[in-house]
Motif scaffolding. Sequence first.
Motif, PDB file in Angstrom:
ATOM      1  N   ASP A  52     110.284   2.705  23.937  1.00  0.00           N
ATOM      2  CA  ASP A  52     110.796   1.457  23.061  1.00  0.00           C
ATOM      3  C   ASP A  52     109.599   0.838  22.311  1.00  0.00           C
ATOM      4  O   ASP A  52     109.853   0.288  21.270  1.00  0.00           O
ATOM      5  N   ALA A  87     107.697   1.795  14.881  1.00  0.00           N
ATOM      6  CA  ALA A  87     108.379   2.431  13.906  1.00  0.00           C
ATOM      7  C   ALA A  87     109.305   1.480  12.902  1.00  0.00           C
ATOM      8  O   ALA A  87     109.391   1.798  11.768  1.00  0.00           O
ATOM      9  N   GLN A  88     109.486   0.204  13.643  1.00  0.00           N
ATOM     10  CA  GLN A  88     110.360  -0.842  12.847  1.00  0.00           C
ATOM     11  C   GLN A  88     109.334  -1.745  12.064  1.00  0.00           C
ATOM     12  O   GLN A  88     109.803  -2.596  10.981  1.00  0.00           O
ATOM     13  N   ILE A 132     111.541   9.070  16.945  1.00  0.00           N
ATOM     14  CA  ILE A 132     111.942   8.574  18.158  1.00  0.00           C
ATOM     15  C   ILE A 132     113.010   9.228  19.070  1.00  0.00           C
ATOM     16  O   ILE A 132     112.801   9.240  20.335  1.00  0.00           O
ATOM     17  N   ALA A 133     113.962   9.421  18.194  1.00  0.00           N
ATOM     18  CA  ALA A 133     115.158  10.182  18.722  1.00  0.00           C
ATOM     19  C   ALA A 133     114.746  11.430  19.394  1.00  0.00           C
ATOM     20  O   ALA A 133     115.220  11.704  20.659  1.00  0.00           O
ATOM     21  N   ASP A 185     110.590   9.380   8.243  1.00  0.00           N
ATOM     22  CA  ASP A 185     111.728   9.321   9.164  1.00  0.00           C
ATOM     23  C   ASP A 185     111.371   9.189  10.612  1.00  0.00           C
ATOM     24  O   ASP A 185     111.677  10.134  11.634  1.00  0.00           O
ATOM     25  N   SER A 220     113.786  -5.757  20.216  1.00  0.00           N
ATOM     26  CA  SER A 220     114.410  -4.830  19.237  1.00  0.00           C
ATOM     27  C   SER A 220     115.319  -5.757  18.420  1.00  0.00           C
ATOM     28  O   SER A 220     115.804  -6.848  18.911  1.00  0.00           O
ATOM     29  N   ALA A 238     109.287   2.675  19.315  1.00  0.00           N
ATOM     30  CA  ALA A 238     110.227   2.285  18.651  1.00  0.00           C
ATOM     31  C   ALA A 238     109.810   1.081  17.634  1.00  0.00           C
ATOM     32  O   ALA A 238     110.256   0.878  16.555  1.00  0.00           O
ATOM     33  N   LYS A 289     112.726   7.045  12.600  1.00  0.00           N
ATOM     34  CA  LYS A 289     113.637   7.075  13.684  1.00  0.00           C
ATOM     35  C   LYS A 289     114.149   8.437  14.387  1.00  0.00           C
ATOM     36  O   LYS A 289     114.539   8.550  15.420  1.00  0.00           O
ATOM     37  N   ARG A 290     114.124   9.443  13.486  1.00  0.00           N
ATOM     38  CA  ARG A 290     114.282  10.729  13.948  1.00  0.00           C
ATOM     39  C   ARG A 290     113.389  11.330  15.028  1.00  0.00           C
ATOM     40  O   ARG A 290     113.565  11.691  15.965  1.00  0.00           O
TER      41      ARG A 290
END
Length: 311
Positions: free
Chosen positions: A112, A118-119, A69-70, A64, A311, A115, A66-67
């Motif tokens: 960023d 992460a992608q 990074i958030a 996870d 992004s 992120a 995205k979690r």
Amino acid sequence: MNRANLVLHAKASIDRGSKSFALASKLFAKQTRERVWLLYAWCRECDDLADGQDHGHEMKPVTDPKRIIAMMRMLTNRAMKGEQTGKPAFDAIGVVAQECRLPDRFAHDVIDGFALDAQGWQPQSEDDLYQYCYHVAGAVGCMMAVVMGVPVGDDETLDRACDLGLAFQLSNIARDVAEDARAGRCYLPKNWLTEQDIDPDNILADSHRSALIPIIARLCDLAQQYAASARTGAAQLPFRSRWAVLAAAGIYGDIARGVKQSEGAALDQRIITSKAAKLMWVVKALGQAIGKPKFVDRKTLWNRRASRSLS
């Protein structure tokens, strides 16, 4: 933790995470040195969270992302507003933000970059490569410059500080091509690979090795160009900060020089800078800090102020 304990925590982090930066950081004046350690601790923690590492070692898949990074953004926002987070590395950047009026935008630019990782992002072009390097290292260079007393409005000096971050990251990418590929990542621009008929999904194939070597050398040459620009900007820093920055540039520059000189051996073994060589750069950088730097025009170099979203 109070400030003193946060500094101790940050010192332990840099001592474990980067012997090169730890050595160079000892050259700063005390207050600046502590702030550099505090900022490093935040960078190291974010990097480790994004890559599933422990002080830059043993990368493993992150569940996870995205979690993660958030959470990183949330804790950073809270810390930079002066709130206690209970997380030493994030409270560390909070101290720096309050003491140096550090702009939020640089911290978010760094996040960023995480992120993008992460992608599973990969650069399509050389410009994409520079933009990525800005996010994960150039923006850190700008933050470090502010910590050293550079005004936020001094774009010329911040550009040079960004250049040093780019140089460091380009060196990292050149050194870690094989390690990154084994982890499912590639930071070599796809158009560079296409020019050399290298399969972007299998860059470590034996048939690609000879074509990969000039691409790695190209990265090393670019790293040297941006480091040269950064040396020009270092003249605007207080003496102790100038000495530390020039030492770091020399120590890290040896990585790019070693990778290029290895002519492909860096794909099989990690290139490092010996302790003796690091100490030599501390001495050499002292002479550079006392003397007048060679002026390097950066008009042909990538400009962070022309940055765009990837992004």
